[in-house]
Structures are given as C-alpha cells and as structure tokens.
Design a protein around this motif. Sequence first.
Motif, PDB file in Angstrom:
ATOM      1  N   ARG A  80      32.039  41.871  42.488  1.00  0.00           N
ATOM      2  CA  ARG A  80      32.966  40.904  43.063  1.00  0.00           C
ATOM      3  C   ARG A  80      33.079  39.707  42.131  1.00  0.00           C
ATOM      4  NH1 ARG A  80      30.849  36.270  45.448  1.00  0.00           N
ATOM      5  NH2 ARG A  80      28.682  36.326  46.186  1.00  0.00           N
ATOM      6  N   ILE A  81      34.145  38.944  42.294  1.00  0.00           N
ATOM      7  CA  ILE A  81      34.415  37.806  41.417  1.00  0.00           C
ATOM      8  C   ILE A  81      33.553  36.620  41.828  1.00  0.00           C
ATOM      9  CG2 ILE A  81      36.165  36.145  40.691  1.00  0.00           C
ATOM     10  CD1 ILE A  81      38.253  38.353  41.052  1.00  0.00           C
ATOM     11  N   LEU A  82      32.908  36.009  40.829  1.00  0.00           N
ATOM     12  CA  LEU A  82      32.122  34.799  41.054  1.00  0.00           C
ATOM     13  C   LEU A  82      32.911  33.544  40.704  1.00  0.00           C
ATOM     14  CD1 LEU A  82      28.602  35.812  39.689  1.00  0.00           C
ATOM     15  CD2 LEU A  82      29.103  35.040  41.995  1.00  0.00           C
ATOM     16  N   THR A  83      33.529  33.519  39.535  1.00  0.00           N
ATOM     17  CA  THR A  83      34.286  32.340  39.112  1.00  0.00           C
ATOM     18  C   THR A  83      35.606  32.754  38.483  1.00  0.00           C
ATOM     19  OG1 THR A  83      33.372  32.226  36.865  1.00  0.00           O
ATOM     20  CG2 THR A  83      32.133  31.114  38.604  1.00  0.00           C
ATOM     21  N   VAL A  84      36.599  31.892  38.627  1.00  0.00           N
ATOM     22  CA  VAL A  84      37.898  32.050  37.965  1.00  0.00           C
ATOM     23  C   VAL A  84      38.210  30.734  37.270  1.00  0.00           C
ATOM     24  CG1 VAL A  84      40.357  32.496  38.243  1.00  0.00           C
ATOM     25  CG2 VAL A  84      38.711  33.670  39.726  1.00  0.00           C
ATOM     26  N   THR A  85      38.332  30.770  35.951  1.00  0.00           N
ATOM     27  CA  THR A  85      38.640  29.565  35.187  1.00  0.00           C
ATOM     28  C   THR A  85      39.984  29.734  34.487  1.00  0.00           C
ATOM     29  OG1 THR A  85      36.276  29.304  34.731  1.00  0.00           O
ATOM     30  CG2 THR A  85      37.794  27.955  33.448  1.00  0.00           C
ATOM     31  N   GLN A 135      59.893  33.537  34.601  1.00  0.00           N
ATOM     32  CA  GLN A 135      58.628  34.264  34.721  1.00  0.00           C
ATOM     33  C   GLN A 135      57.464  33.329  34.411  1.00  0.00           C
ATOM     34  OE1 GLN A 135      57.691  38.539  33.484  1.00  0.00           O
ATOM     35  NE2 GLN A 135      56.742  37.407  31.811  1.00  0.00           N
ATOM     36  N   LEU A 136      56.464  33.357  35.273  1.00  0.00           N
ATOM     37  CA  LEU A 136      55.257  32.546  35.102  1.00  0.00           C
ATOM     38  C   LEU A 136      54.086  33.470  34.790  1.00  0.00           C
ATOM     39  CD1 LEU A 136      53.683  29.847  35.333  1.00  0.00           C
ATOM     40  CD2 LEU A 136      53.445  30.329  37.787  1.00  0.00           C
ATOM     41  N   GLU A 137      53.315  33.108  33.782  1.00  0.00           N
ATOM     42  CA  GLU A 137      52.151  33.906  33.394  1.00  0.00           C
ATOM     43  C   GLU A 137      50.919  33.012  33.370  1.00  0.00           C
ATOM     44  OE1 GLU A 137      50.598  35.773  29.242  1.00  0.00           O
ATOM     45  OE2 GLU A 137      52.547  36.531  29.932  1.00  0.00           O
ATOM     46  N   MET A 138      49.793  33.566  33.793  1.00  0.00           N
ATOM     47  CA  MET A 138      48.536  32.822  33.777  1.00  0.00           C
ATOM     48  C   MET A 138      47.456  33.681  33.140  1.00  0.00           C
ATOM     49  SD  MET A 138      46.309  31.413  37.017  1.00  0.00           S
ATOM     50  CE  MET A 138      44.664  30.747  36.807  1.00  0.00           C
ATOM     51  N   GLN A 139      46.711  33.080  32.205  1.00  0.00           N
ATOM     52  CA  GLN A 139      45.523  33.714  31.646  1.00  0.00           C
ATOM     53  C   GLN A 139      44.299  33.009  32.205  1.00  0.00           C
ATOM     54  OE1 GLN A 139      45.381  34.007  27.413  1.00  0.00           O
ATOM     55  NE2 GLN A 139      47.329  35.091  27.228  1.00  0.00           N
ATOM     56  N   ALA A 140      43.294  33.785  32.578  1.00  0.00           N
ATOM     57  CA  ALA A 140      42.094  33.201  33.170  1.00  0.00           C
ATOM     58  C   ALA A 140      40.863  33.961  32.705  1.00  0.00           C
ATOM     59  CB  ALA A 140      42.175  33.223  34.693  1.00  0.00           C
ATOM     60  N   HIS A 141      39.742  33.257  32.719  1.00  0.00           N
ATOM     61  CA  HIS A 141      38.442  33.875  32.444  1.00  0.00           C
ATOM     62  C   HIS A 141      37.724  34.073  33.769  1.00  0.00           C
ATOM     63  CE1 HIS A 141      34.032  33.604  31.668  1.00  0.00           C
ATOM     64  NE2 HIS A 141      34.352  34.519  30.776  1.00  0.00           N
ATOM     65  N   LEU A 142      37.253  35.292  34.003  1.00  0.00           N
ATOM     66  CA  LEU A 142      36.567  35.627  35.240  1.00  0.00           C
ATOM     67  C   LEU A 142      35.137  36.059  34.939  1.00  0.00           C
ATOM     68  CD1 LEU A 142      39.697  36.146  35.814  1.00  0.00           C
ATOM     69  CD2 LEU A 142      38.933  37.682  37.620  1.00  0.00           C
ATOM     70  N   VAL A 143      34.233  35.694  35.825  1.00  0.00           N
ATOM     71  CA  VAL A 143      32.875  36.230  35.793  1.00  0.00           C
ATOM     72  C   VAL A 143      32.671  37.006  37.085  1.00  0.00           C
ATOM     73  CG1 VAL A 143      30.410  35.746  35.684  1.00  0.00           C
ATOM     74  CG2 VAL A 143      32.011  34.316  34.398  1.00  0.00           C
ATOM     75  N   THR A 144      32.268  38.263  36.948  1.00  0.00           N
ATOM     76  CA  THR A 144      31.993  39.096  38.117  1.00  0.00           C
ATOM     77  C   THR A 144      30.510  39.448  38.147  1.00  0.00           C
ATOM     78  OG1 THR A 144      32.335  41.264  37.068  1.00  0.00           O
ATOM     79  CG2 THR A 144      34.297  40.078  37.838  1.00  0.00           C
TER      80      THR A 144
END
Length: 413
Positions: free
Chosen positions: A125-130, A152-161
């Motif tokens: 499961r996802i812990l953080t979304v930055t 169009q909207l685009e988002m890049q994010a770093h996730l820790v699972t």
Amino acid sequence: MSQGSLIVACDFGTTAFRALVTEIGADGSLEILGCSQEPTEGFQDGDFVNLAAGTRCIARTMRALEADCDIYVTGFTYSAAGSHLRSVRSTAQLPIGPGPRPIRAGDVEDVRGRVRSMALPFDHRILTVTPVEFAVDRVRGIVDPVGRVGSQLEMQAHLVTGSRSVLHNLQNAIETAKYRPQGEEVDVLAAGESLLTGPEREAGVILVDMGGQCTNWAVYRQGAVLSCGTVPLGGDHLTGDLAHGLRISVSEAERVKQLRGVVLRSLVDAVSIDALFEEERPAETPGLVAAILEPRCEEILSYVKRDFGDLRELSRLQAGVVITGGGSRCEGTRQLCEEVFDLPVQARYLPAGLGGSDRLPPGQWATVIGLSMCVARDAVDAETVEQSARDGNLLGRLRKVFRPRERAATGAG
C-alpha cells in the motif's frame, strides 16, 4: 499524532527505540520536552520478528518517556523502514475538457487521485505521495497549474509503498503495547525533514543514513524527493568485521569502533594485514583497524551509489551529500564518502537551532526529531491552507497544490 499542542513520536531503530515529546510553539517552532531510548528487542529489518519482545520494548520506551516529562502517552507517530519499502515514480494525465479552459483546483485533486491509483503489488500500500512537477499540454516545470489554460494536465509524483503485512504488524505491536498508532512516516524522509535545508533540497542533495543493520538513502532535487532506498548493510557489519579480524567479542569490537574507529587507511600509518591471517591474535593498531573497516564502509557507500543508478543525475546534486547515523561516526567516513561519490560531503546529526536539544543524550535522534517536525508541519500547514483557501489567495493555492507529503491513514487496508 499530537496531544493538544504536544507531539509524541517514536523511531523504531535497528539498535534502539527513541521517543520524543515536543511542543509546537505559536510560531510553529518545536521545543523538546522529554526523551527516552531503549535497546531494540524483537525488531529486525523494519518489522517485529518477536512480537512479545517488541511490545515490551515499546512499553519500556513509552514508560521512560512518560517519567521524563510527566505526561500520559496514549498514542504516537512512528517510523517505517526496511527492505519491504519500495520507491516508485508515477505519472498521471487528466483530460481537461473538449477544449482548452482554465485549470481548477478540483482538476489538481483529480489528477492526484489518478497518481495514487497506479497498479501496485497486491501486498503493498502507498505510504507517501510527493508531487515532483506538473505539466500542462506538455509544458513542464509548472509549480501551480491552477488558472493556467490548457486541455491536458499531467502530474509526476514520487511514491513510497510498503508491505501491508509489515505495516499491519507495526500497528499490531503498538496496539498490543496499549498505545494508539497515529500515523507513520518513512524513516529516511523523516531524517531528511530534520537535517536538510530548503536550499539544499532545491539544489540537489543525497542523504545517507548509516544505521546499525542497514543504510537508508534519499535523493532530493528541485525541492522534491527523486528516489530513496535501503542497503542491507550498516554499522553492525563494521562491528562484526572488527570482531572477526581482531578476534575479540562483538561488545569489545563495538567499543573499539566507537572510540578508535578509522575507516580510511590514508589517515593512519600503513601496516601489513598479514597479522590478520596469523595464528596469534593480532594487536589492535589504528592502521589495522582502518584496514579492516575501510573495505566494508566503501562497500556500503558504493552500494548506495549503485542503487541510485543515475550517475548523470547524481552529478547534478549541487549540495552534495549529507551523511548521518551511528555508522558514519568513525573517523574518515566523510572523506571516504567524498571519494566514492565525487561530491562534497557534510556530516550532520542534529538540526540547527532546535529548542531543548541539550536534553538529548548521545544517540541518533535525527529521525525521531524529523517525525515530530513532519507532524508539526502538517498541523501548521493544514491550518494555513484552510485559512488561505478561504481567502482565495495565491499562497493558499500553492500550499494546497504542493501540500506536504500525503501519509496514508493508519489503517493498513
């Protein structure tokens, strides 16, 4: 998370559990009111492998904390660590409409939801979304897309699972000890919160936290986390090498490492390592200690560099390396790190200007301080966002878009 204006946090470290009580000041600053630390029991690689022993250790840590600052603890925020954590990048796109129109705050929330809906292993499961950056119609580097016209909207994010099983087990241990889990934070990101400055995160920096059983690292650039990870080697392996090479007990080797540890042979007189292979027990000398420790320390740092992998991105980290953790306290670690990464290196163990830090006994307190800072930041920012959003000003929109890392609810479902 907090009890009134008080914050209780605990770092589940591989060598010790460390807990803090801090108070949020009127200006959002933190003051340390009390602390405790107990040797780790029943805990390995970020998980409780012996629930009974781990539960007792939690209870002892919290009882000592209550005695130190005369409060009654009901729950606390805690650290999550270990090889079960995964660092991933996620990108999501959101069509704005049949034609270009101004982007609204609701669109940002929708694309954020799409980022979180990425496919994950069934047991994670996802812990953080930055958030890393936004793009509108392929125009990148946008901080606040609200109000910008596009289709169009685009988002890049770093996730820790993290592993659902391990995270459930952490919560279960806390509840078995009769406390309430009030949210987790990835330990190396918490350490980064306390030790790294805003300009360093913006310019690019890698934080290397050398713990007992493992070494955690995180890379930041343009204010966002690019990647993080864990190497399953740490200060305990340095101690083990010393014990084996000098043929002494582990406890004696730990004492030698702490008092006379050197990890760079160029800092001491050169000696022959033939004594390590003779029948008689070798005499401890600075040169022999360095000859034993340098290869292992270099191996740990090289693994961190290899795990990050992107050498071109590494060369862009203008703020260099910040190294911390008990495993990094041996003489010569900073210089060896400079040789491995070919970047400037600073050793740092406590944030500057933290009230009450003189109360802290020797130990590695950066992570638990960072946990407290994360809770305080989220509490202050939540209040600011609410007020600013009502006012409808730019600051409110910026904080709402690039709000602090999302932390999943304490339930592991």
